[in-house]
Every structure is written in structure tokens, then in C-alpha cells.
Motif scaffolding. Structure first.
Motif, PDB file in Angstrom:
ATOM      1  N   GLN A 275     -18.444   2.695 -23.285  1.00 26.32           N
ATOM      2  CA  GLN A 275     -19.786   3.339 -23.259  1.00 26.32           C
ATOM      3  C   GLN A 275     -19.752   4.716 -23.463  1.00 26.32           C
ATOM      4  O   GLN A 275     -20.665   5.477 -24.093  1.00 26.32           O
ATOM      5  N   ASN A 276     -18.615   5.591 -22.886  1.00 24.70           N
ATOM      6  CA  ASN A 276     -18.577   7.127 -23.121  1.00 24.70           C
ATOM      7  C   ASN A 276     -18.482   7.146 -24.750  1.00 24.70           C
ATOM      8  O   ASN A 276     -19.039   8.062 -25.190  1.00 24.70           O
ATOM      9  N   ILE A 277     -17.729   6.495 -25.264  1.00 20.13           N
ATOM     10  CA  ILE A 277     -17.368   6.753 -26.832  1.00 20.13           C
ATOM     11  C   ILE A 277     -18.877   6.531 -27.564  1.00 20.13           C
ATOM     12  O   ILE A 277     -18.987   7.266 -28.396  1.00 20.13           O
ATOM     13  N   ARG A 278     -19.599   5.489 -26.973  1.00 19.06           N
ATOM     14  CA  ARG A 278     -20.908   5.205 -27.815  1.00 19.06           C
ATOM     15  C   ARG A 278     -21.910   6.310 -27.503  1.00 19.06           C
ATOM     16  O   ARG A 278     -22.511   6.748 -28.525  1.00 19.06           O
ATOM     17  N   VAL A 279     -21.852   7.234 -26.507  1.00 18.34           N
ATOM     18  CA  VAL A 279     -22.756   8.081 -26.135  1.00 18.34           C
ATOM     19  C   VAL A 279     -22.141   9.249 -26.952  1.00 18.34           C
ATOM     20  O   VAL A 279     -23.120  10.203 -27.529  1.00 18.34           O
TER      21      VAL A 279
ATOM     22  N   ALA B 258     -16.034  -4.366 -28.800  1.00 23.83           N
ATOM     23  CA  ALA B 258     -16.541  -3.097 -29.084  1.00 23.83           C
ATOM     24  C   ALA B 258     -16.950  -2.936 -30.653  1.00 23.83           C
ATOM     25  O   ALA B 258     -18.038  -2.328 -31.147  1.00 23.83           O
ATOM     26  N   LEU B 259     -16.085  -3.173 -31.387  1.00 22.55           N
ATOM     27  CA  LEU B 259     -16.274  -2.952 -32.765  1.00 22.55           C
ATOM     28  C   LEU B 259     -16.803  -4.098 -33.704  1.00 22.55           C
ATOM     29  O   LEU B 259     -16.994  -4.409 -34.750  1.00 22.55           O
ATOM     30  N   GLY B 260     -17.365  -5.115 -32.830  1.00 23.93           N
ATOM     31  CA  GLY B 260     -17.834  -6.425 -33.302  1.00 23.93           C
ATOM     32  C   GLY B 260     -16.683  -7.117 -34.317  1.00 23.93           C
ATOM     33  O   GLY B 260     -17.333  -7.840 -35.179  1.00 23.93           O
ATOM     34  N   GLY B 261     -15.575  -7.171 -33.960  1.00 20.07           N
ATOM     35  CA  GLY B 261     -14.580  -7.676 -34.751  1.00 20.07           C
ATOM     36  C   GLY B 261     -14.209  -6.956 -36.174  1.00 20.07           C
ATOM     37  O   GLY B 261     -13.353  -7.579 -36.893  1.00 20.07           O
TER      38      GLY B 261
ATOM     39  N   ASN C 274      -7.148  -4.195 -23.694  1.00 16.89           N
ATOM     40  CA  ASN C 274      -7.484  -3.273 -24.439  1.00 16.89           C
ATOM     41  C   ASN C 274      -7.874  -3.661 -25.821  1.00 16.89           C
ATOM     42  O   ASN C 274      -8.864  -3.414 -26.471  1.00 16.89           O
ATOM     43  N   ALA C 275      -7.097  -4.522 -26.427  1.00 18.65           N
ATOM     44  CA  ALA C 275      -7.364  -5.112 -27.773  1.00 18.65           C
ATOM     45  C   ALA C 275      -8.469  -5.991 -27.639  1.00 18.65           C
ATOM     46  O   ALA C 275      -9.306  -5.821 -28.626  1.00 18.65           O
TER      47      ALA C 275
ATOM     48  N   GLU D 132     -12.827  -2.320 -15.749  1.00 17.82           N
ATOM     49  CA  GLU D 132     -14.168  -1.666 -15.761  1.00 17.82           C
ATOM     50  C   GLU D 132     -13.718  -0.118 -16.386  1.00 17.82           C
ATOM     51  O   GLU D 132     -14.799   0.544 -16.959  1.00 17.82           O
ATOM     52  N   GLN D 133     -12.595   0.450 -16.561  1.00 17.26           N
ATOM     53  CA  GLN D 133     -12.325   1.600 -17.307  1.00 17.26           C
ATOM     54  C   GLN D 133     -12.544   1.365 -18.615  1.00 17.26           C
ATOM     55  O   GLN D 133     -13.117   2.146 -19.446  1.00 17.26           O
ATOM     56  N   LEU D 134     -12.163   0.072 -19.153  1.00 19.23           N
ATOM     57  CA  LEU D 134     -12.339   0.009 -20.862  1.00 19.23           C
ATOM     58  C   LEU D 134     -13.815  -0.245 -21.132  1.00 19.23           C
ATOM     59  O   LEU D 134     -14.274   0.333 -21.930  1.00 19.23           O
ATOM     60  N   GLU D 135     -14.510  -0.626 -20.222  1.00 15.84           N
ATOM     61  CA  GLU D 135     -16.011  -0.670 -19.996  1.00 15.84           C
ATOM     62  C   GLU D 135     -16.753   0.570 -20.269  1.00 15.84           C
ATOM     63  O   GLU D 135     -17.453   0.897 -21.274  1.00 15.84           O
ATOM     64  N   LEU D 136     -16.259   1.607 -19.217  1.00 14.06           N
ATOM     65  CA  LEU D 136     -16.668   2.853 -19.377  1.00 14.06           C
ATOM     66  C   LEU D 136     -16.313   3.479 -20.589  1.00 14.06           C
ATOM     67  O   LEU D 136     -16.999   4.522 -21.163  1.00 14.06           O
ATOM     68  N   VAL D 137     -14.895   3.587 -20.838  1.00 14.09           N
ATOM     69  CA  VAL D 137     -14.395   4.042 -22.099  1.00 14.09           C
ATOM     70  C   VAL D 137     -15.368   3.985 -23.324  1.00 14.09           C
ATOM     71  O   VAL D 137     -15.861   4.899 -24.145  1.00 14.09           O
TER      72      VAL D 137
END
Length: 128
Positions: free
Chosen positions: A59-63, A98-101, A91-92, A52-57
Motif C-alpha cells: 500500500q505504501n509503495i503504491r502511494v 502486487a505485480l499481477g504476476g 513475501n513472494a 499485515e506488514q506486507l499489505e501495508l508495504v
């Protein structure tokens, strides 16, 4: 902006498939240095699990990137701070998704974070 990967395969240990030893950025006009970003929701509450925290991280970085007219495609450097080495795999996986590979220079460090409910913190450098 042009990027050039540098991961020599002689005289140094090989880079893994999901990261680079170095990334040269040419012709950029702007750099964005994003502070360590936690897995907190808009109310400042930490996600209950590392997933959940990685998903939020992310999401926050995208914002944050969007506020500068950028996306995750502009990320050229990433550092992850993990409370527990057991979080490295999740994490990896989250980073790759998130970076699409797309591989970028990345470092993961196991640390004691400032709050006991924070499990991961990620900082990035983006260029445009």
C-alpha cells in the motif's frame, strides 16, 4: 518505455517463474528509486503480522509510486529485506500478487532490521 527480459537458459541456473535474471529498460525518461519501505500505517505503527506488514508495504509503495505518476507496472527492480527466512514464501506471494504476476529482477535478503517490530522492508526501482 520498452522492457526486455533477459533470463538465459544455457550456462546459468534457471530463473524461477516469478522473477527474471535481468530486465533491460529502453526508452525511459524517468527513474524512481524508492527507499526501503516498511509495513507501517500512516501513524507509523507496524502491522502485527508479516501478512499485515506486507499489505501495508505494498500500500505504501503504491502511494509513493502514485506521487511520481507511476504504478506497480513501472517497477523494474525489487529488493526485499526479511527479518526471518520463514517470511520468504509470504513475501513472494505478496510480490506476485502486487505485480499481477509480472516478473521482475528481485532479491530477498535476511537481515536484522532497525526496529524489533519491523518484519519486512522492500525497496524498488521504477522507470517511466
Amino acid at each position: 518505455m520498452e522492457t526486455v527480459a533477459h533470463s538465459p537458459n544455457e550456462g546459468i541456473y534457471p530463473a524461477a517463474s516469478d522473477y527474471l535474471h535481468a530486465l533491460e529498460v529502453r526508452g525511459h525518461e524517468r527513474l524512481l528509486f524508492v527507499a526501503g519501505t516498511m509495513g507501517l500505517d500512516p501513524a507509523g505503527v507496524a502491522g502485527a503480522s508479516v501478512a499485515e506488514q506486507l499489505e501495508l508495504v505494498w500500500q505504501n509503495i503504491r502511494v509513493i509510486l502514485a506521487s511520481a505518476g507511476m504504478t506497480v507496472d513501472n517497477i523494474v527492480r525489487l529488493t526485499s529485506y526479511l527479518r526471518d527466512p520463514a517470511y520468504a514464501g509470504a513475501n513472494a506471494e505478496a510480490r506476485v500478487a502486487a505485480l499481477g504476476g509480472r516478473a521482475v529482477p528481485t532479491t530477498a535478503i535476511v537481515v536484522q532490521l532497525l526496529e524489533t517490530d519491523w518484519l519486512v522492508e522492500i525497496e524498488v526501482v521504477a522507470a517511466a
